[in-house]
Design a protein around this motif. Structure first.
Motif: not given
Length: 693
Positions: A3-9, A34-41, A45-47
């Motif tokens: 869902k997050e990937k879809s929102s970014l696209l 992806w460039e410019g994207i950082t996720c939590s560990s 999830t995109v932070t």
């Protein structure tokens, strides 16, 4: 995750220019890569979405609200348009929202117009749904309307910047309930009203107050003295008034920048200002202050920028004796004061060892250019125009090895043009790049409301001797000044022929030799000056054909008026075939141009690029600034005039001179003390370009 990937696209799909993101933002790749994207560990999830600056164009997708763990969204310094989706403003997770330096529009308090394209609305419950927001950056857009009261609910909001928009109204009372605010910045809008002392005291954590370029009025509130964390106070270009001496600054020990330019303050300078021992920049210019400079200014040990111009201060000798102890002073702008006094010539004046910019313009000072200026070994800009100085330019002028801007126009100087002027090192070769200090202007300076300079290196190289009594010929050695951009010898008593060596000044953009006694022909090779954009040789005794081709096809007949023996296609007096042939001195090089173009272009393209960068680098900030101004002209339309400046012809503004249609010549000088602070709209341009305020 899908869902997050879809929102970014969907965000990417909405961009008309994607800034090169498409190769990285692929559906078959983990979006956390992806460039410019950082996720939590380890939740993946995109932070963070950090896409500044990328050259992005198009709207911001409302589907970003599906990123329920998003903490930081930075889309600043792009060309995004449309509104800021309400869903983002109401996000329950975002800490930092930065959309500054874009083309976003809409009212800050408009109701949403549709589900898919909602303008920015900050409702009363805003921070109830966005409880963690700490930073809201909206500056440099086209937002309009009033400041929503709902911002006052943001209990942990620390940074609020919305300068350089079209906001109106007053600061709502509720805003002062946001007691965690550290940076409050609304410069260059259309705000008005008074600052209430009882309200502002609530914001005890403030580090920055920037309300310049609005229409605020009244006195500076007394409670300002209780904001002990304050480091920057900018109230410039408003309608504040009252006796400045009654304002208490004594508790502001952390204050570094105080800018009160272009208001209506009266009386003397408040002694309490001098207790702000950490001040690095103090601007009190363009008010109605009077009196003498206090010796207490010596308490400000770190002061590097001082602008007191356009007031009614007296006793220039005392002022210089006091200021010479300010060892860190790099910029001293004190013009439009000390009217009719004697320029101090005594050798007791020393110090100023770090001074880079010295301006005494429009003081009507008597006397001569003093010897003590020769000891300012770091001086880069010397502005002495519009005084009553007499005598000659002395030979020590070429000992100032960093000097590149000389303006002694509108005085009573005499003698011949000294050869030492042609030996000024910074004007001779491109290799002598300007001694660049990004800290030289702690506050921006600008010509009128539309062109700012944030550092010495932004100014062109200038030699202006106009409106004096210089006689004799222009020495042929003038051709040594290879990096000169502005050459103005107008309104003198110079004679002889225009030297051919001027044709070698290939970087020249302004050449004014009007109202002298020059004779002979205009050098035809002047048409090889491809950057020349302003030219005037009117009111001389020149004869023969005018040059044509190149930039000369753009000049009006007024550039040649008052020379009855001249002929040319733009003049009433046309040339015969013999005269016309003599004017075509682009000869062989021009004839062979088509044959050699491909070879020359291929062989020297790289060198040409390097040369262009060296010649034009100091104008990059001006060009970028002008581009933004065209897009956002209305944002600066309310700026107040700071004196007899003319902005009708922006072509000349970067050079400190503007076109005038009066009979006194092509150019009207703009005083340096009237080069006042530009809007903070052009504050920290770290992205995409650093413009040195």
């Amino acid at each position: 995750m899908e869902k997050e990937k879809s929102s970014l696209l969907q965000l990417l799909a909405g961009f008309s220019q994607d800034g090169g993101l498409t190769p990285s933002w692929r559906s078959d790749i983990d979006c956390c890569m992806w460039e410019g994207i950082t996720c939590s560990s380890p939740n993946r999830t995109v932070t963070d979405i950090l896409l500044a600056p990328r050259g992005l164009e198009g709207p911001i997708s409302p589907f970003l609200c599906n990123l329920t763990s998003l903490l930081r969204l930075d889309l600043s310094h792009n060309s995004l348009s449309g509104g800021l989706p309400l869903e983002l403003v109401q996000s329950s997770s975002i800490l930092v929202l930065d959309v500054s330096f874009n083309r976003l529009r809409g009212g800050l308090n408009e109701l949403p117009s549709s589900i898919t394209a909602r303008p920015l609305q900050i409702p009363t419950s805003f921070c109830n749904s966005s409880p963690f927001l700490t930073t809201l950056e909206l500056s440099f857009n086209i937002f309009s309307g009033n400041i929503p009261p709902g911002i006052g609910n943001c209990s942990i909001l620390r940074v609020l910047r919305a300068g350089c928009n079209n906001l109106g109204g007053t600061l709502p009372d509720e805003l002062f309930n946001a007691t965690s605010l550290e940076h409050l910045s609304f410069p260059n809008n259309n705000l008005h009203g008074v600052l209430d002392s009882a309200h502002i005291i609530n914001l005890r954590n403030l580090i920055t107050i920037d309300l310049g370029g609005n229409n605020f009025s009244g006195n500076i509130p007394n409670s300002i003295s209780e904001l002990e964390s304050l480091e920057k106070l900018r109230l410039d270009n408003n309608n504040f008034s009252g006796e400045l001496s009654k304002v208490n600054f004594s508790n502001l020990s952390n204050l570094k920048i105080l800018d009160l330019w272009l208001n209506n303050f009266t009386g003397t300078v408040a002694e309490s200002i001098y207790s702000c021992s950490n001040l690095t920049a103090l601007r009190l210019s363009s008010n109605n202050l009077h009196g003498q400079l206090s010796s207490s200014i010596g308490n400000i040990k770190y002061l590097s920028f001082l602008s007191l111009g356009k007031n009614n201060f007296t006793n220039i000798t005392s002022a210089l004796h006091i200021l010479k102890s300010s060892k860190n002073l790099t910029t001293l702008l004190i013009g439009h004061n000390f009217r009719g006094e004697l320029m101090p010539e005594d050798d007791i004046i020393d110090g100023f060892e770090n001074l880079q910019v010295l301006s005494f313009e429009y003081c009507e000072l008597l006397g001569r250019i003093p010897l003590w200026i020769s000891r300012l070994t770091n001086l880069e800009m010397l502005i002495l125009n519009s005084n009553k100085l007499t005598g000659r330019i002395l030979d020590w002028i070429n000992s100032l090895s960093h000097l590149f801007y000389v303006d002694v126009s509108d005085n009573r100087l005499t003698g011949e043009i000294p050869l030492t002027l042609t030996e000024i090192p910074m004007l001779k070769t491109i290799g002598n790049t300007i001694h660049y200090d990004p800290k030289v202007f702690k506050l921006p300076v600008y010509n009128g409301p539309s062109l700012q300079y944030r550092g010495v290196a932004s100014f062109p190289t200038v030699l202006n001797l106009s409106h004096n009594y210089f006689a004799g010929v222009i020495p042929p050695q003038i051709g040594r000044l290879k990096v000169l951009v502005v050459l103005d010898f107008s309104f003198n008593k110079l004679s002889g022929q225009i030297p051919q060596s001027i044709c070698s000044l290939t970087g020249l953009q302004v050449l004014d030799l009007s109202s002298n006694n020059f004779t002979g022909a205009i050098p035809a090779a002047l048409n090889s000056l491809h950057f020349l954009s302003a030219f005037n040789i009117s009111n001389n005794d020149l004869e023969g054909p005018t040059p044509f081709g190149g930039q000369f096809d753009t000049f009006q007949s007024s550039s040649f008026d008052g020379n009855p023996e001249l002929c040319g296609s733009m003049l009433i007096h046309k040339c015969d075939s013999t005269d016309a042939h003599q004017a075509v001195i682009l000869p062989r090089k021009h004839t062979d141009y088509k044959v050699t173009f491909v070879i020359a272009f291929t062989a020297f393209f790289g060198v040409g690029v390097m040369y262009d960068q060296l010649v034009l680098s100091r104008f990059n900030s001006i060009i970028l600034f002008a581009s933004w101004t065209i897009l956002n002209t209305t944002q600066l339309s309310h700026a107040k005039s700071s004196g007899p400046t003319t902005l009708s012809d922006s072509l000349f503004s970067p050079y400190g001179i503007t076109r005038t249609e009066s009979s006194t010549g092509l150019f009207e000088h703009l005083g340096f003390s009237m080069i006042a602070p530009c809007t903070r709209c052009f504050g920290p341009l770290a992205r995409p370009v650093v413009v040195v305020d």
